[in-house]
Design an enzyme around this catalytic site. Structure first.
Site, PDB file in Angstrom:
ATOM      1  N   GLY A 122       0.831  -1.216   0.000  1.00 36.86           N
ATOM      2  CA  GLY A 122       0.000   0.000   0.000  1.00 36.86           C
ATOM      3  C   GLY A 122       0.855   1.251   0.000  1.00 36.86           C
ATOM      4  O   GLY A 122       0.624   2.182   0.784  1.00 36.86           O
ATOM      5  N   ALA A 123       1.836   1.296  -0.906  1.00 40.75           N
ATOM      6  CA  ALA A 123       2.753   2.444  -0.959  1.00 40.75           C
ATOM      7  C   ALA A 123       2.235   3.557  -1.870  1.00 40.75           C
ATOM      8  O   ALA A 123       2.894   4.579  -2.035  1.00 40.75           O
ATOM      9  CB  ALA A 123       4.130   1.985  -1.438  1.00 40.75           C
ATOM     10  N   ARG A 129      -2.114   0.379  -7.973  1.00 39.94           N
ATOM     11  CA  ARG A 129      -2.066   1.468  -8.968  1.00 39.94           C
ATOM     12  C   ARG A 129      -0.629   1.671  -9.449  1.00 39.94           C
ATOM     13  O   ARG A 129       0.160   2.397  -8.838  1.00 39.94           O
ATOM     14  CB  ARG A 129      -2.655   2.742  -8.355  1.00 39.94           C
ATOM     15  CG  ARG A 129      -4.177   2.655  -8.221  1.00 39.94           C
ATOM     16  CD  ARG A 129      -4.770   3.785  -7.419  1.00 39.94           C
ATOM     17  NE  ARG A 129      -4.496   3.685  -6.001  1.00 39.94           N
ATOM     18  CZ  ARG A 129      -4.963   4.527  -5.083  1.00 39.94           C
ATOM     19  NH1 ARG A 129      -5.725   5.535  -5.449  1.00 39.94           N
ATOM     20  NH2 ARG A 129      -4.661   4.370  -3.801  1.00 39.94           N
ATOM     21  N   ASN A 131       0.867  -2.706   5.494  1.00 36.37           N
ATOM     22  CA  ASN A 131       0.076  -1.481   5.626  1.00 36.37           C
ATOM     23  C   ASN A 131      -1.178  -1.462   4.765  1.00 36.37           C
ATOM     24  O   ASN A 131      -2.172  -0.819   5.120  1.00 36.37           O
ATOM     25  CB  ASN A 131       1.009  -0.309   5.260  1.00 36.37           C
ATOM     26  CG  ASN A 131       0.265   0.965   4.962  1.00 36.37           C
ATOM     27  OD1 ASN A 131      -0.211   1.636   5.855  1.00 36.37           O
ATOM     28  ND2 ASN A 131       0.161   1.291   3.663  1.00 36.37           N
ATOM     29  N   TYR A 166     -14.904  -3.464  10.139  1.00 35.55           N
ATOM     30  CA  TYR A 166     -13.560  -2.869  10.080  1.00 35.55           C
ATOM     31  C   TYR A 166     -12.848  -3.086  11.415  1.00 35.55           C
ATOM     32  O   TYR A 166     -11.677  -3.495  11.448  1.00 35.55           O
ATOM     33  CB  TYR A 166     -13.641  -1.371   9.738  1.00 35.55           C
ATOM     34  CG  TYR A 166     -12.272  -0.720   9.725  1.00 35.55           C
ATOM     35  CD1 TYR A 166     -11.328  -1.067   8.762  1.00 35.55           C
ATOM     36  CD2 TYR A 166     -11.909   0.210  10.707  1.00 35.55           C
ATOM     37  CE1 TYR A 166     -10.056  -0.494   8.761  1.00 35.55           C
ATOM     38  CE2 TYR A 166     -10.641   0.785  10.713  1.00 35.55           C
ATOM     39  CZ  TYR A 166      -9.723   0.428   9.741  1.00 35.55           C
ATOM     40  OH  TYR A 166      -8.456   0.985   9.741  1.00 35.55           O
ATOM     41  N   LYS A 210      -9.296  -5.154  12.349  1.00 36.10           N
ATOM     42  CA  LYS A 210      -8.129  -4.574  13.024  1.00 36.10           C
ATOM     43  C   LYS A 210      -7.876  -5.262  14.362  1.00 36.10           C
ATOM     44  O   LYS A 210      -6.722  -5.362  14.797  1.00 36.10           O
ATOM     45  CB  LYS A 210      -8.291  -3.059  13.162  1.00 36.10           C
ATOM     46  CG  LYS A 210      -8.186  -2.331  11.812  1.00 36.10           C
ATOM     47  CD  LYS A 210      -6.805  -2.539  11.163  1.00 36.10           C
ATOM     48  CE  LYS A 210      -6.669  -1.878   9.811  1.00 36.10           C
ATOM     49  NZ  LYS A 210      -5.319  -1.996   9.226  1.00 36.10           N
TER      50      LYS A 210
END
Ligand code: NDP
Ligand code: 8X3
Length: 250
Positions: A9-10, A35, A83, A149, A153
């Site tokens: 997730g950079a 992306r 992440n 969610y 977590k």
């Protein structure tokens, strides 16, 4: 040789800021996300050696193939920054959207597992490494509409504890890094593109930023070899808990 960090997730938010922080400090970076164009533009902006991996963490075959295909000079991953993640929706459970639940569970829990399963054997082989799992205040407390969610977590919190035990004989550190409100693309994703609802989350209070979490990650990653930060909760000063946010208009 410089240390290597792999960041899932950079392409945005905390992951992008962490890439920038570690690049500024001489690390080699494996940057991942869906992306590709964002990965390329980030890499072009960084004064660092980078390797880009384009995969969806929800796809176990793609994750394993990406790690199996690492060139030899990129296989010594010192830090895995788990992440990639998201929240989708804030509805009550009884009105929940099953597809939203599956996106969160598949990304935040199963995706983190697939990446960890692929990368940790490389660390075990070298008897060295550090896994930093991005959890959340939502992994410590449950708030209205947070249901699934928060469950994902809480699962990250439990997986951090489990990994720490399983990786103990190999000297591998595991840190559970749990932020409170961080202004990133997180809320835009959660509210499915509704920028006004996303902005309202951070209105009249000063949230954390991606670079704030990157600074903490850098500190956590640079303690002496015999010192591990197991669990760290990082909150905006204006947020005491998932339920207590001081807004200047209140
Ligand atoms: P952003 O939306 O800004 O960034 C999320 C990142 O995750 C993007 O780079 C995205 O990349 C990646 N990602 C999402 N789904 C996938 C997938 N299926 N496969 C690969 N990559 C994926 O949000 P944040 O930076 O805020 O979120 C990062 C982490 O921090 C998440 O785990 C989140 O739960 C956690 N967190 C966030 C907080 C906040 O208030 N913002 C607070 C506490 C924890 P791409 O779309 O290109 O694939
Ligand atoms: C993101 C922070 O409070 O929106 O994990 O759950 S919160």
């Amino acid at each position: 040789m410089a240390q290597t960090i792999m960041i899932t997730g950079a392409t945005a938010g905390i992951g992008k800021a962490t890439a920038e922080k570690f690049a500024q400090n001489g690390y080699r970076l494996i940057l991942t996300g869906r992306r590709q164009e964002r990965l390329e533009s980030l890499a072009a902006d960084l004064d660092a050696e980078t390797l880009l991996l384009n995969f969806d963490v929800r796809d176990p075959q793609a994750v394993q193939a990406a790690i199996d295909g690492l060139p030899p000079e990129w296989q010594d991953i010192d830090i895995l920054f788990n992440n990639a993640g998201l929240a989708v929706g804030v509805g009550p459970l009884q009105e929940g959207v099953v597809d939203d639940w599956e996106r969160m569970i598949d990304t935040n829990v199963k995706g983190l597992l697939y990446v960890s399963r692929a990368v940790t054997p490389l660390m075990v082989k070298r008897k060295s490494g550090h896994v930093i799992n991005i959890a959340s205040i939502a992994g410590k407390q449950v708030y209205p509409g947070g249901n699934v969610y928060c469950a994902t977590k809480h699962a990250v919190d439990a997986l951090s504890q489990g990994m720490r035990i399983d990786l103990l004989p190999y000297g591998i550190k595991v840190t559970n890094l749990a932020p409170g409100l961080v202004e990133t693309e997180f809320s835009v994703v959660r509210f499915k593109g509704d920028q006004n609802r996303a902005d309202a989350v951070y209105t009249d209070m000063k949230p954390l930023t991606g670079p704030d979490i990157a600074d903490v990650a850098f500190f956590v990653a640079n303690t002496p070899a015999h010192v591990t930060i197991n669990d760290i909760l990082v909150m905006p000063t204006a947020q005491a808990s998932a339920f207590h946010i001081h807004r200047t208009n209140e």
